[in-house]
Design a protein around this motif. Structure first.
Motif, PDB file in Angstrom:
ATOM      1  N   GLY A   1       1.005   6.677 -11.773  1.00  0.00           N
ATOM      2  CA  GLY A   1       1.682   7.529 -10.801  1.00  0.00           C
ATOM      3  C   GLY A   1       0.777   8.587 -10.204  1.00  0.00           C
ATOM      4  N   GLY A   2      -0.549   8.472 -10.485  1.00  0.00           N
ATOM      5  CA  GLY A   2      -1.473   9.471  -9.960  1.00  0.00           C
ATOM      6  C   GLY A   2      -1.140  10.854 -10.494  1.00  0.00           C
ATOM      7  N   SER A   3      -1.105  11.823  -9.626  1.00  0.00           N
ATOM      8  CA  SER A   3      -0.817  13.201 -10.042  1.00  0.00           C
ATOM      9  C   SER A   3       0.672  13.521 -10.063  1.00  0.00           C
ATOM     10  CB  SER A   3      -1.553  14.189  -9.125  1.00  0.00           C
ATOM     11  OG  SER A   3      -1.226  13.962  -7.765  1.00  0.00           O
TER      12      SER A   3
ATOM     13  N   HIS B   1       0.253   0.386  -4.565  1.00  0.00           N
ATOM     14  CA  HIS B   1      -1.145   0.698  -4.862  1.00  0.00           C
ATOM     15  C   HIS B   1      -1.683   1.608  -3.772  1.00  0.00           C
ATOM     16  CE1 HIS B   1      -5.370   0.297  -5.845  1.00  0.00           C
ATOM     17  NE2 HIS B   1      -5.068  -0.407  -6.920  1.00  0.00           N
ATOM     18  N   PRO B   2      -2.431   2.669  -4.120  1.00  0.00           N
ATOM     19  CA  PRO B   2      -2.935   3.572  -3.083  1.00  0.00           C
ATOM     20  C   PRO B   2      -3.970   2.910  -2.195  1.00  0.00           C
ATOM     21  CG  PRO B   2      -3.938   4.090  -5.201  1.00  0.00           C
ATOM     22  CD  PRO B   2      -2.863   3.074  -5.465  1.00  0.00           C
ATOM     23  N   TRP B   3      -3.913   3.268  -0.923  1.00  0.00           N
ATOM     24  CA  TRP B   3      -4.927   2.839   0.028  1.00  0.00           C
ATOM     25  C   TRP B   3      -4.885   3.771   1.231  1.00  0.00           C
ATOM     26  CZ3 TRP B   3      -9.252   0.898  -0.455  1.00  0.00           C
ATOM     27  CH2 TRP B   3      -9.994   0.463   0.642  1.00  0.00           C
ATOM     28  N   ALA B   4      -6.007   3.845   1.980  1.00  0.00           N
ATOM     29  CA  ALA B   4      -6.114   4.741   3.135  1.00  0.00           C
ATOM     30  C   ALA B   4      -5.682   6.141   2.707  1.00  0.00           C
ATOM     31  CB  ALA B   4      -5.266   4.235   4.297  1.00  0.00           C
TER      32      ALA B   4
ATOM     33  N   GLY C   1       0.821  -1.193   0.000  1.00  0.00           N
ATOM     34  CA  GLY C   1       0.000   0.000   0.000  1.00  0.00           C
ATOM     35  C   GLY C   1       0.858   1.247   0.000  1.00  0.00           C
ATOM     36  N   SER C   2       0.236   2.365  -0.278  1.00  0.00           N
ATOM     37  CA  SER C   2       0.942   3.643  -0.382  1.00  0.00           C
ATOM     38  C   SER C   2       1.367   4.196   0.966  1.00  0.00           C
ATOM     39  CB  SER C   2       0.048   4.654  -1.090  1.00  0.00           C
ATOM     40  OG  SER C   2      -1.242   4.675  -0.477  1.00  0.00           O
TER      41      SER C   2
ATOM     42  N   MET D   1      -7.178   8.627  -4.547  1.00  0.00           N
ATOM     43  CA  MET D   1      -6.128   7.663  -4.897  1.00  0.00           C
ATOM     44  C   MET D   1      -5.008   8.275  -5.739  1.00  0.00           C
ATOM     45  SD  MET D   1      -7.846   3.915  -5.315  1.00  0.00           S
ATOM     46  CE  MET D   1      -8.263   2.978  -3.833  1.00  0.00           C
ATOM     47  N   PRO D   2      -5.308   9.078  -6.778  1.00  0.00           N
ATOM     48  CA  PRO D   2      -4.211   9.709  -7.512  1.00  0.00           C
ATOM     49  C   PRO D   2      -3.357  10.640  -6.644  1.00  0.00           C
ATOM     50  CG  PRO D   2      -6.208   9.761  -8.820  1.00  0.00           C
ATOM     51  CD  PRO D   2      -6.610   9.299  -7.448  1.00  0.00           C
ATOM     52  N   SER D   3      -4.000  11.357  -5.723  1.00  0.00           N
ATOM     53  CA  SER D   3      -3.248  12.243  -4.826  1.00  0.00           C
ATOM     54  C   SER D   3      -2.380  11.426  -3.871  1.00  0.00           C
ATOM     55  CB  SER D   3      -4.214  13.130  -4.043  1.00  0.00           C
ATOM     56  OG  SER D   3      -5.026  13.888  -4.907  1.00  0.00           O
ATOM     57  N   GLU D   4      -2.950  10.354  -3.352  1.00  0.00           N
ATOM     58  CA  GLU D   4      -2.223   9.471  -2.442  1.00  0.00           C
ATOM     59  C   GLU D   4      -1.011   8.852  -3.129  1.00  0.00           C
ATOM     60  OE1 GLU D   4      -1.229   7.167   0.896  1.00  0.00           O
ATOM     61  OE2 GLU D   4      -2.646   8.836   0.747  1.00  0.00           O
TER      62      GLU D   4
END
Length: 345
Positions: free
Chosen positions: A232-234, A180-183, A150-151, A201-204
């Protein structure tokens, strides 16, 4: 662009055991996710005593997945756990119990269909010693080819000393990591509109990637392979601003080079939906660091797999082949001859 059949690896897919352990009942804690079958072809994931997600049998049935892969032209799927099952908040030993069950299941799917699936494991990231031990078991005993993390773990970013101990062990073992993003950050402000998925999720992911860059781990292990989901999200779009902060505030520098230098060492999946976004990433990072991934089998997945790659205009045939399949093979350290077949004209 040629219409010949190209080898495809879907690097970003999720799977859950059909007999997922019921730790809620075992430990009397409804924060543990549970799986309740509603019929032979469907189920619901529960968390906190309410439905978290409805899924179909392609979320656990390898034969169902293979049939869909054949329909959509995917040669190989890389299997990884569903992020809600990370459970880093739990007692580490209980989290380890859940990690082991999932790793065993993924290994069994790969063992049954070794030419169609590759497996990534999961670990109790909140405890470096347990995480390292389970990574060693997953790789050396089960034959999995990498670890999904997780991230963050309980709000601790990837430059936290405990998490870095695990990441450094992975780098030393040459084990690829998929983040992978989470929380997600700001989740309390995103209860409506499913913003956790589309914005959180993209910000995380950007925060996780930047935290890893500032950790200095890529100075120490410049060849370490780590891939961030959702393009890579943002991060790609924020790099100039992060570089500017690094430049004007010397006291925050923890690396030898600016952040954009290290971002080029990272890998990213293609789940950005728009070819203009992917073209931007190509210019930033190069085609050899971008890996096709769809988020199968969930609603936000890309259909058909590789669509955004094939919509690109200013790319070569070789770059397309890299992104659709060859980069995943290289990233995971696999033998090309075991997977890449002759293309069909």
């Amino acid at each position: 662009m040629s219409k010949e059949k190209k080898f495809r690896v879907d690097f970003h897919t999720h799977i859950i055991p059909d007999n997922f352990p019921d730790l809620e009942a075992k430990y009397g804690d409804d924060r543990f996710p549970t799986l309740k079958h509603t019929c032979s072809c469907g189920a619901e994931i529960y968390k906190d005593s309410k439905v978290f997600r409805k899924i179909e049998d392609n979320a656990w049935d390898p034969e169902k997945r293979i049939a869909q892969m054949d329909e959509e032209g995917v040669d190989v799927q890389v299997l990884s756990p569903i992020p809600v099952t990370f459970t880093y908040w739990a007692d580490p030993e209980k989290c380890l119990e859940l990690s082991k069950a999932q790793n065993d299941f993924i290994a069994s799917c790969v063992g049954k269909y070794p030419d169609r699936f590759v497996g990534l494991g999961t670990v109790p990231l909140q405890d470096a010693d347990l995480a390292i031990a389970e990574m060693e078991r997953a790789i050396n005993e089960l034959g999995l080819k990498g670890i999904e993390i997780g991230s963050n773990a309980n709000g601790k970013t990837l430059d936290d000393p405990e998490i870095l101990r695990f990441i450094e062990a992975a780098a030393k073992m040459d084990v690829p990591i998929f983040v992978h993003p989470w929380a997600t950050i700001g989740v309390e402000r995103m209860p409506k509109h499913n913003f956790m998925y589309s914005i959180g999720m993209p910000s995380e992911t950007a925060l996780a990637a930047a935290s890893l860059i500032f950790s200095g781990i890529l100075d120490k292990y410049p060849n370490f392979k780590i891939c961030f989901s959702h393009g890579g999200g943002s991060l790609p779009y924020l790099l100039p601003r992060i570089d500017q902060a690094w430049d004007v505030w010397p006291h925050i520098r923890t690396t030898e080079q600016p952040p954009s230098y290290y971002a080029k060492k990272l890998y990213f999946d293609t789940l950005v939906y728009d070819p203009r976004n992917l073209q931007f990433m190509l210019e930033k990072f190069g085609a050899d660091h971008i890996i096709m991934g769809t988020d199968y089998p969930f609603l936000l997945r890309e259909v058909p797999p590789g669509k955004v790659v094939e919509l690109l205009e200013s790319v070569t045939e070789e770059e397309v082949k890299q992104m659709l399949g060859e980069n995943a093979i290289d990233f995971l350290g696999l033998s090309k001859s075991n997977y890449i077949k002759e293309t069909v004209k």
